[in-house]
Design a protein around this motif. Structure first.
Motif, PDB file in Angstrom:
ATOM      1  N   LEU A 131       0.821  -1.213   0.000  1.00  0.00           N
ATOM      2  CA  LEU A 131       0.000   0.000   0.000  1.00  0.00           C
ATOM      3  C   LEU A 131       0.855   1.262   0.000  1.00  0.00           C
ATOM      4  CD1 LEU A 131      -2.702  -1.093   2.609  1.00  0.00           C
ATOM      5  CD2 LEU A 131      -2.927  -1.014   0.126  1.00  0.00           C
ATOM      6  N   ARG A 132       1.174   1.727  -1.175  1.00  0.00           N
ATOM      7  CA  ARG A 132       2.024   2.904  -1.319  1.00  0.00           C
ATOM      8  C   ARG A 132       1.482   4.080  -0.500  1.00  0.00           C
ATOM      9  NH1 ARG A 132       5.990   4.483  -4.643  1.00  0.00           N
ATOM     10  NH2 ARG A 132       6.293   6.734  -4.929  1.00  0.00           N
ATOM     11  N   GLY A 133       2.332   4.621   0.376  1.00  0.00           N
ATOM     12  CA  GLY A 133       1.946   5.730   1.239  1.00  0.00           C
ATOM     13  C   GLY A 133       1.550   5.296   2.634  1.00  0.00           C
ATOM     14  N   SER A 134       1.454   3.983   2.865  1.00  0.00           N
ATOM     15  CA  SER A 134       1.059   3.475   4.175  1.00  0.00           C
ATOM     16  C   SER A 134       2.247   3.489   5.134  1.00  0.00           C
ATOM     17  CB  SER A 134       0.522   2.051   4.043  1.00  0.00           C
ATOM     18  OG  SER A 134       1.565   1.179   3.619  1.00  0.00           O
ATOM     19  N   TRP A 135       1.971   3.176   6.403  1.00  0.00           N
ATOM     20  CA  TRP A 135       3.044   3.123   7.399  1.00  0.00           C
ATOM     21  C   TRP A 135       4.057   2.046   7.037  1.00  0.00           C
ATOM     22  CZ3 TRP A 135       3.164   7.099  10.630  1.00  0.00           C
ATOM     23  CH2 TRP A 135       1.964   7.768  10.924  1.00  0.00           C
ATOM     24  N   GLN A 136       3.587   0.872   6.622  1.00  0.00           N
ATOM     25  CA  GLN A 136       4.515  -0.186   6.272  1.00  0.00           C
ATOM     26  C   GLN A 136       5.351   0.174   5.041  1.00  0.00           C
ATOM     27  OE1 GLN A 136       1.213  -0.425   6.376  1.00  0.00           O
ATOM     28  NE2 GLN A 136       0.345  -1.760   4.807  1.00  0.00           N
ATOM     29  N   THR A 192       7.545  -7.104  10.219  1.00  0.00           N
ATOM     30  CA  THR A 192       7.226  -6.189   9.107  1.00  0.00           C
ATOM     31  C   THR A 192       8.367  -6.168   8.114  1.00  0.00           C
ATOM     32  OG1 THR A 192       6.024  -4.763  10.666  1.00  0.00           O
ATOM     33  CG2 THR A 192       6.461  -3.872   8.474  1.00  0.00           C
ATOM     34  N   GLY A 193       9.570  -5.919   8.617  1.00  0.00           N
ATOM     35  CA  GLY A 193      10.732  -5.838   7.741  1.00  0.00           C
ATOM     36  C   GLY A 193      11.048  -7.153   7.062  1.00  0.00           C
ATOM     37  N   GLU A 194      11.020  -8.240   7.817  1.00  0.00           N
ATOM     38  CA  GLU A 194      11.353  -9.553   7.255  1.00  0.00           C
ATOM     39  C   GLU A 194      10.414  -9.934   6.119  1.00  0.00           C
ATOM     40  OE1 GLU A 194      13.365 -11.848  11.107  1.00  0.00           O
ATOM     41  OE2 GLU A 194      11.276 -12.221  10.572  1.00  0.00           O
ATOM     42  N   THR A 195       9.113  -9.743   6.311  1.00  0.00           N
ATOM     43  CA  THR A 195       8.172 -10.156   5.276  1.00  0.00           C
ATOM     44  C   THR A 195       8.240  -9.252   4.061  1.00  0.00           C
ATOM     45  OG1 THR A 195       6.406  -8.936   6.441  1.00  0.00           O
ATOM     46  CG2 THR A 195       6.576 -11.300   6.866  1.00  0.00           C
ATOM     47  N   MET A 196       8.524  -7.975   4.237  1.00  0.00           N
ATOM     48  CA  MET A 196       8.662  -7.085   3.083  1.00  0.00           C
ATOM     49  C   MET A 196       9.861  -7.500   2.230  1.00  0.00           C
ATOM     50  SD  MET A 196       7.606  -3.301   4.519  1.00  0.00           S
ATOM     51  CE  MET A 196       7.037  -2.690   2.921  1.00  0.00           C
ATOM     52  N   ILE A 197      10.917  -7.928   2.889  1.00  0.00           N
ATOM     53  CA  ILE A 197      12.097  -8.388   2.162  1.00  0.00           C
ATOM     54  C   ILE A 197      11.819  -9.735   1.503  1.00  0.00           C
ATOM     55  CG2 ILE A 197      14.494  -9.148   2.428  1.00  0.00           C
ATOM     56  CD1 ILE A 197      14.717  -7.052   4.711  1.00  0.00           C
TER      57      ILE A 197
END
Length: 359
Positions: free
Chosen positions: A217-222, A344-349
């Motif tokens: 979600l571009r612009g979201s906190w994540q 959060t970081g691990e799954t985004m990677i």
């Protein structure tokens, strides 16, 4: 109305492919529910395959149902014979997907359509509405501790922007106003019907494991946390505090709400930080991420942040809010901030959403 259990029949989740919606589905599946996951587009594998895969991972079962929030009667079939509905979906403005007027109109018209289908079902006993902390936060002195008694419409007597005129020029005002109005609307419609209770949940900064690329979600906190892992400075929320709740806690709380004997029509729960450990500045966010990902050159703060701290001594001391009511009344057990940030970081990677800037 009586509480709901997995033996009372299926439950439906709107916005099931979304970030919070998907974790709500998981929380229900873990309890053995037959979940009807409502999505807008069954042809998008990024929005469907990970949901169907949950059938192999949990005791409950999930089926997919296509429905459009803005089409009257679209949810009549998915809601038929359901004991509860968890309305998570709403038009959002991330990445310019909808302008502020569309966000406002879509939220309110969507709630009307959802409630109409709930009423038509004749079987739904609980409707959980995913609102937002945007329906709670209002102009207050620094350090004010918000509770469920607060509404975003409070202290707006001199706010010339708190109205529906020219919403496309007012950023997130339309979203806040819509969430306030939708909460009041579902409570009133439920009271008028008398056969079901409406309960609201108000998440703040939602982070935690992403399950699909569509959750970026571009612009979201994540999204902005991911950019920090890519080496960019924190570019959202640096003027104040990140008040963080885990997306898994958002899903778990909704399952607890339909099963609770405490909840009644008009019940309302903030989902915010567990305690002060989850109310962090942009610099503290950087320090957490750097400790969790020592091999990554995590982005820091902007020059504007440094100038603000030099001038005022610290970012604005807000929003201060804890999920005490959800923990005490529902028995919600929350995740530690370090776990939330790490997953959060691990799954985004892992999903290939972020290419980290390695040292």
């Amino acid at each position: 109305m009586p509480s709901v259990t997995a033996t009372d029949g299926p439950v439906a989740v709107t916005g099931a492919s979304g970030y919070i919606g998907a974790h709500t589905v998981i929380a229900l599946l873990k309890r053995g529910y037959d979940v009807r996951a409502c999505v807008t587009d069954l042809s998008n594998p990024d929005k469907t395959e990970f949901l169907l895969a949950m059938n192999d991972e949990h005791p409950g079962s999930v089926t997919l149902h296509e429905a459009n929030l803005l089409e009257e009667g679209s949810y009549d079939a998915p809601f038929k014979d359901c004991s509860a509905v968890l309305h998570v979906g709403t038009p959002m403005g991330y990445g310019g997907a909808n302008n502020p007027q569309q966000v406002y109109d879509g939220a309110i018209n969507g709630v009307r359509n959802i409630v109409a289908s709930v009423t038509n079902s004749g079987s739904v006993k609980r409707l959980v509405y995913t609102s937002s902390f945007a329906a709670i936060g209002h102009p207050s002195p620094a350090g004010h501790r918000y509770t469920e008694a607060d509404w975003a419409s409070d202290n707006r007597e001199n706010d010339k922007n708190w109205n529906t005129e020219n919403l496309h020029q007012k950023g997130e005002v339309g979203y806040s106003m819509a969430k306030v109005e939708c909460e009041h609307l579902v409570n009133r419609l439920a009271a008028d019907d008398g056969r079901f209770d409406a309960i609201s949940v108000c998440p703040c900064v939602v982070l935690g494991p992403l399950l699909s690329p569509v959750h970026e979600l571009r612009g979201s906190w994540q999204f902005f946390l991911g950019r920090m892992l890519a080496g960019h400075p924190c570019q959202r929320g640096w003027q104040a505090l990140w008040n963080i709740v885990d997306v898994r806690d958002c899903g778990e709380s909704q399952a607890l709400m339909i099963e609770s004997d405490v909840c009644e029509n008009g019940s309302r729960y903030m989902l915010c930080a567990t305690d002060e450990s989850g109310e962090i500045t942009a610099m503290q966010l950087h320090d957490h991420l750097q400790a969790l990902f020592p091999h990554i050159d995590v982005g820091g703060v902007t020059p504007e942040y440094e100038a603000m701290v030099e001038k005022y001594g610290a970012p604005y001391n807000a929003p201060r809010a804890h999920c005490d009511k959800a923990r005490e009344e529902l028995g919600l057990e929350t995740h530690a901030i370090e776990d939330t940030l790490r997953t959060t970081g691990e799954t985004m990677i892992e999903l290939g959403i972020v290419e980290p800037k390695l040292k």
